[in-house]
Design a protein around this motif. Structure first.
Motif, short mmCIF file in Angstrom:
data_model
loop_
_atom_site.label_atom_id
_atom_site.label_comp_id
_atom_site.label_asym_id
_atom_site.label_seq_id
_atom_site.Cartn_x
_atom_site.Cartn_y
_atom_site.Cartn_z
N ILE A 81 156.88 54.20 14.19
CA ILE A 81 156.98 55.41 14.99
C ILE A 81 156.80 54.90 16.55
CG2 ILE A 81 155.87 57.39 15.81
CD1 ILE A 81 156.93 57.85 13.18
N PHE A 82 156.25 53.82 16.62
CA PHE A 82 156.15 53.56 18.16
C PHE A 82 157.24 52.52 18.53
CE2 PHE A 82 153.06 56.66 18.77
CZ PHE A 82 151.78 56.36 18.48
N THR A 102 138.24 50.99 5.05
CA THR A 102 139.37 50.19 5.60
C THR A 102 140.79 50.72 5.43
OG1 THR A 102 140.06 47.86 5.65
CG2 THR A 102 139.61 48.82 3.42
N VAL A 103 141.40 50.21 6.43
CA VAL A 103 143.04 50.72 6.21
C VAL A 103 144.01 49.56 5.86
CG1 VAL A 103 142.74 52.94 7.78
CG2 VAL A 103 143.47 50.58 8.62
N SER A 104 144.68 49.63 5.33
CA SER A 104 145.81 48.60 5.04
C SER A 104 147.27 48.87 5.50
CB SER A 104 145.70 48.25 3.66
OG SER A 104 145.93 49.60 2.95
N PRO A 116 150.00 50.27 5.01
CA PRO A 116 150.84 51.44 5.33
C PRO A 116 150.54 52.12 6.75
CG PRO A 116 150.13 51.65 3.27
CD PRO A 116 149.58 50.42 3.78
N PHE A 117 149.17 51.95 7.24
CA PHE A 117 148.74 52.62 8.18
C PHE A 117 149.37 51.87 9.70
CE2 PHE A 117 145.49 54.30 11.38
CZ PHE A 117 145.60 53.44 12.35
N TYR A 149 138.47 49.95 12.43
CA TYR A 149 137.78 51.06 11.69
C TYR A 149 136.79 50.85 10.80
CZ TYR A 149 138.73 55.53 9.07
OH TYR A 149 138.63 56.62 8.47
N LEU A 178 153.61 52.48 27.90
CA LEU A 178 153.03 53.48 26.92
C LEU A 178 153.09 53.10 25.43
CD1 LEU A 178 153.72 56.85 28.86
CD2 LEU A 178 151.43 55.48 28.80
N LEU A 179 154.14 52.75 25.16
CA LEU A 179 154.47 52.78 23.56
C LEU A 179 153.73 51.36 23.26
CD1 LEU A 179 158.22 53.68 23.35
CD2 LEU A 179 156.20 54.56 22.34
N PHE A 231 153.19 52.67 9.83
CA PHE A 231 153.52 53.59 10.05
C PHE A 231 153.53 53.69 11.71
CE2 PHE A 231 154.07 58.42 10.54
CZ PHE A 231 153.19 58.53 11.51
N PHE A 232 152.82 53.02 12.45
CA PHE A 232 152.72 53.19 13.97
C PHE A 232 153.70 52.05 14.57
CE2 PHE A 232 149.74 56.17 15.04
CZ PHE A 232 148.76 56.37 13.99
N PHE A 243 146.76 49.82 20.65
CA PHE A 243 145.66 50.60 20.36
C PHE A 243 145.65 51.24 18.72
CE2 PHE A 243 142.31 53.52 21.33
CZ PHE A 243 142.47 54.66 20.57
N ALA A 244 146.86 51.38 18.30
CA ALA A 244 146.98 51.77 16.76
C ALA A 244 146.46 50.68 16.03
CB ALA A 244 148.25 52.14 16.35
N TRP A 278 142.79 50.33 16.53
CA TRP A 278 141.77 51.28 15.92
C TRP A 278 141.78 50.69 14.17
CZ3 TRP A 278 138.42 54.64 16.20
CH2 TRP A 278 138.28 55.70 15.11
#
Lengths: 664, 148, 105
Positions: free
Chosen positions: A394-395, A382-384, A386-387, A369, A354-355, A390-391, A361-362, A365
């Motif tokens: 966290i994961f 657009t994301v760079s 830091p996005f 995006y 799952l992780l 983060f994942f 998946f992150a 995305w």
């Protein structure tokens, strides 16, 4: 000769279409003659593709600039080494290499599964033939290596950013990874279409998955090291769409490698596994689409917009097809058993999956995006970093933790009392590490501290696994420690090889955390004789040194480096000018210290008055990042290495049941 | 196998009853983390052509794509490298003030991508975010970037 | 011109190689057999048996390395053995009822 090459590819495409059709006919009509014919067609395709390779490479070395691709990516002054690597330096050439690798893998798997998986052969050939046909279509229409023009006197040369020894290793390694993931996918689809609910395809695909996954991982690491040195920026991972393109299938393949172990032991997760292997292959094609279509702005982009449509159609077919096949064969894929306890290795593998899929998946995305926001009618966004970071944190941290917990927990159900005993030392190691880091003043980055503590936890877990396993052998067989470890590993290759791979991930994380969270960065404008300080190092600029290369002129800044007052060494960050390609490049100077850290110097600019702009980094323990690759390869080899005992067991099991195929 | 004590037949339905619930919760928390983060963390920036950016984005952080028409100064200077980017189709231009590493391929006439904050008709660029594409005669070639 | 000739020769060779197996008429030996329902059942039983036996082996290692306590070990050993025994029994039954030609001698 270009005509022969193009003709060979067109012929190969026709054969691929034929092979697919003949294989389907063999499968539905149960006619061996069509199967043999389809196999002959595969061999013919391989031969024709190799012929195309030979013609293409010959044109490169003969400086035949009537080939458009050759003129665009080579020049007369280009050294032989880079003439060869320019084979994959272009869109068309790299697709040609891809197709060659695909055909080699196809022939190998078709031959090697002839007896064992005879029933699957028609469908296996059909799926692989279709995939080959797709790439051959690309080579004929949008990306032909044999497009011709009036030959100019000289070619445009290879982009200096690509004139690096890594050009010989990074792309081909990645391509092998991308291509090889098609094989487990094809085996899975073939098994499903043939209506076989048993695990034979899983057993047959295991090595292919490991090889694909291994090459993708090593390919990414090679690319990281290259990016670290060559492109002139102090970063080995930028969350660039093309980098993510390799990461996503790798993550999903990692999940698959773990979840098949659950299927093998408990007959569970059958649907999930087929979905995962299809997902890994789809992501591989999607990654190629992102890289080649130019649809997203990237450092790496080959740009050719028409090719994107082909990939989108292929992706749709793959997703729709595999979904249809899964839904059709759902009755075959019922679970044999259930998970019995949350405190079991199966459960940890489930969470691990799952992780991993969560991270994939992150990342997906983040990659799509810009496309999604644009498609929804508003402005492209657009994301760079830091996005993504983060994942990953966290994961990824729980995932890292699971890497340490998993080995301590037995299959099916773990005894809590035993668990407490097993947890003691690793937990202590983790907490002590965390405490020490904070006390020593390195507590500035909480993800860094947590990650390093968990790394300590995992390391002690793995060591304790080896020690316990060896101790068990010693108490039974009375062997010496080394022999015990050796025999233990030899008899349980997948388990203990897997532990080494986990250890390599730990080493990687330590290197990554150390070099980012604890990095030092300084910028200085130096006249001759000036100094600047970076961490414990003093840099003194001594002047500019000009020199000459085969196709460039170079100006280097001579920097005397002292450590703690003592002279250490001289470093030469430089700038090169490539007249033919009309461009300049930045040659960084890297010194790897004994503690594994890197002193990293960039010559940002030389002013008219002779002053230089130097950007300097100190990156602690970054060497571990690269060394992890060796550990990773070692563990992988252990897992992949043919095991005579295991092979005999498998052969026996399936030979007992004379499953039909063909004896020829 | 002959000496095993009377083996208890395996109950096929035996299993951790709540496993489906746990998995559902796990998936939900992953998705939840995802949703919360994307909703509240302001991490995306718009990617704009020059014409698009010239109205309505004052004070905002953006990523611009355009072609360099003139450039003066040095990115290493305190005043920075000052260059002008023009829209690919229209005649709108924006001035950029940039400090940091300059990619090898950067020169007048090249396509660039640059991040920064718009202040009036000038983009105050974020350091080290300059990406340059180098065009070739037959197809667009490799891009190079300098980002630390 | 010579290129077109070369391509033509290539095409002919390839077509012949591919069409050759189809030239002769189909014989009964050319029928690709599919696995029967019975064979698939037996294959599944063999897999069940082998999975149980391998689980026993892994359990030994887990017990020797103290991942599994004595109580759990005894319980799991009984379970795995039962499972293996059940699979072998079912397999024997299947083989007992299978037509003679289907079985491995």
């Amino acid at each position: 000769m270009a005509l022969v090459g193009q003709g060979a590819l067109i012929l190969a495409f026709a054969l691929a279409v034929y092979a697919t059709g003949a294989a389907v006919t063999a499968g539905t009509g149960r006619d061996r003659r069509f199967l043999i014919s389809a196999r002959h067609a595969l061999w013919a395709i391989l031969g024709l593709v190799i012929l195309a390779d030979v013609i293409f490479i010959r044109a490169i070395f003969a400086h035949d600039f009537s080939f458009t691709t050759v003129a665009a990516t080579t020049s007369r002054a280009l050294p032989d080494f880079y003439l060869f690597t320019s084979w994959w330096g272009s869109q068309a050439g790299s697709l040609l290499l891809w197709t060659t690798i695909l055909m080699v893998c196809t022939i190998i798997v078709v031959r090697s599964t002839r007896r064992a998986l005879g029933e699957l052969q028609p469908w296996l050939i059909a799926v692989l033939g279709a995939i080959a046909g797709f790439f051959l279509l690309l080579l004929i229409v949008p990306a032909s290596p044999f497009q011709t023009q009036i030959a100019p006197s000289d070619g445009q040369g290879l982009n200096p950013a690509l004139q690096n020894p890594y050009m010989a290793t990074h792309p081909p390694t990645l391509y092998i990874g991308y291509v090889a993931i098609a094989i487990p996918f094809a085996l899975a689809m073939a098994a499903m279409i043939a209506g076989r609910g048993d695990a034979r395809w899983v057993v047959a695909s295991r090595r292919w998955t490991l090889i694909a996954w291994g090459f993708l991982g090593i390919g990414m690491l090679l690319g990281s090291h290259w990016a670290y040195q060559e492109v002139g920026w102090g970063g080995y991972w930028a969350w660039d769409p093309v980098e993510n393109a390799a990461l996503m299938p790798w993550l999903v393949a990692t999940a698959f490698l773990h979840s098949v172990m659950v299927q093998e032991r408990k007959g569970m997760l059958k649907v999930w596994n087929i979905a995962l292997v299809s997902g890994a292959f789809a992501l591989s094609i999607f990654g190629t689409f992102i890289t080649r279509s130019g649809i997203l702005s990237s450092v790496h982009a080959f740009v050719s917009t028409s090719i994107g449509w082909y990939f989108m159609v292929a992706l749709a077919v793959i997703i729709a097809g595999s979904t249809a096949v899964i839904l059709w064969r759902l009755p075959l894929l019922r679970a044999d058993q259930r998970i019995e306890s949350l405190v079991s290795r199966e459960a940890t593998f489930l969470f691990n999956n799952l992780l991993l899929v969560g991270i994939a998946f992150a990342v997906l995305w983040g990659v799509v995006y810009p496309l999604v926001t644009e498609a929804l009618g508003s402005v492209r966004e657009t994301v760079s970093s830091p996005f993504y970071e983060f994942f990953v944190i966290i994961f990824g941290l729980p995932l890292l933790l699971l890497m340490g917990i998993g080995p301590l927990i037995a299959w099916r159900r773990a005894s809590l009392k035993q668990l407490k005993r097993s947890f003691l030392w690793p937990l202590a190691a983790g907490l002590i590490t965390g405490g020490v880091l904070v006390v020593v003043g390195l507590g500035s980055s909480w993800p860094g501290v947590v990650a390093l503590s968990v790394c300590a936890f995992v390391t002690v877990t793995i060591l304790s696994e080896y020690i316990r396993g060896a101790a068990a052998r010693r108490s039974i067989a009375g062997e010496g420690w080394l022999t015990a470890v050796w025999r233990l590993t030899d008899r349980n290759r997948r388990r203990y090889g897997g532990y080494i791979v986990h250890l390599s991930i730990v080493v990687f994380v330590i290197g990554a955390v150390g070099s980012t969270a604890y990095e030092t960065r300084e910028v200085g404008l130096l006249q001759k004789g000036d100094t600047m300080q970076v961490g414990a190092y003093t840099l003194t600029f001594q002047g500019v040194q000009p020199s000459q290369g085969p196709n460039y002129t170079q100006r280097a800044a001579v920097i005397d480096v002292a450590k703690g007052g003592e002279p250490y060494k001289q470093m030469l960050p430089a700038r090169r000018n490539y007249p033919r390609e009309q461009t300049t490049s930045n040659e960084v100077a890297i010194d790897t210290t004994l503690t594994g850290g890197d002193l990293f110097l960039i010559l940002d600019g030389i002013r008219a008055d002779g002053a230089v702009q130097i950007k300097a980094f100190y990156k602690p323990v970054i060497l571990l990042l690269w060394l992890s690759g060796f550990l990773f390869t070692g563990g992988l080899l252990l897992c992949v290495w043919p095991d005579a005992r295991e092979s005999r067991r498998i052969v026996r099991r399936y030979a007992e049941e004379p499953i039909p195929g063909e004896a020829r | 196998m002959s000496e095993t004590p009377a083996p208890a037949p395996e109950q096929p339905a035996k299993g951790f009853r709540h496993i489906r619930l746990v998995i559902a919760l796990a998936v939900a928390s992953l998705l939840g983390t995802f949703a919360v983060y994307t909703a509240f963390a302001d991490t995306s920036i718009p990617v704009l052509g020059i014409a698009q950016a010239s109205t309505g984005y004052d004070g905002k952080e953006v990523r611009l794509e355009g072609r360099v028409t003139k450039a003066t100064g040095d990115a290493a200077d305190p005043q920075g490298l000052r260059f002008t980017v023009r829209d690919f189709e229209k005649n709108t231009t924006i001035d950029v003030v940039y400090r940091g590493s300059v990619p090898d391929a950067f020169r007048v006439g090249r396509e660039v991508v640059i991040d920064g904050r718009l202040q009036g008709a000038t983009l105050q660029a974020t350091p080290d975010t300059l990406v340059t594409k180098c065009p070739s005669k037959y197809q667009e070639g490799q891009t190079t970037t300098d980002a630390a | 011109m010579i290129e077109i000739l070369a391509l033509g020769v290539l095409a002919i060779v390839v077509v012949v190689a591919v069409a050759w197996p189809l030239v002769r008429p189909a014989t009964p030996e050319d029928t690709l057999d599919a696995s029967t329902e019975a064979q698939r059942r037996r294959l599944q039983l063999r897999e069940d048996r082998d999975v149980a036996l391998e689980a026993l082996k892994e359990l030994e290692l887990d017990h020797a390395t103290h991942h599994v306590g004595d109580e759990d070990y005894r319980e799991l050993v009984a379970q795995y053995r039962a499972r293996a025994a059940a699979a072998i029994r079912a397999l024997d039954e299947e083989l007992g009822t299978a037509p003679a030609g289907d079985r491995q001698p």
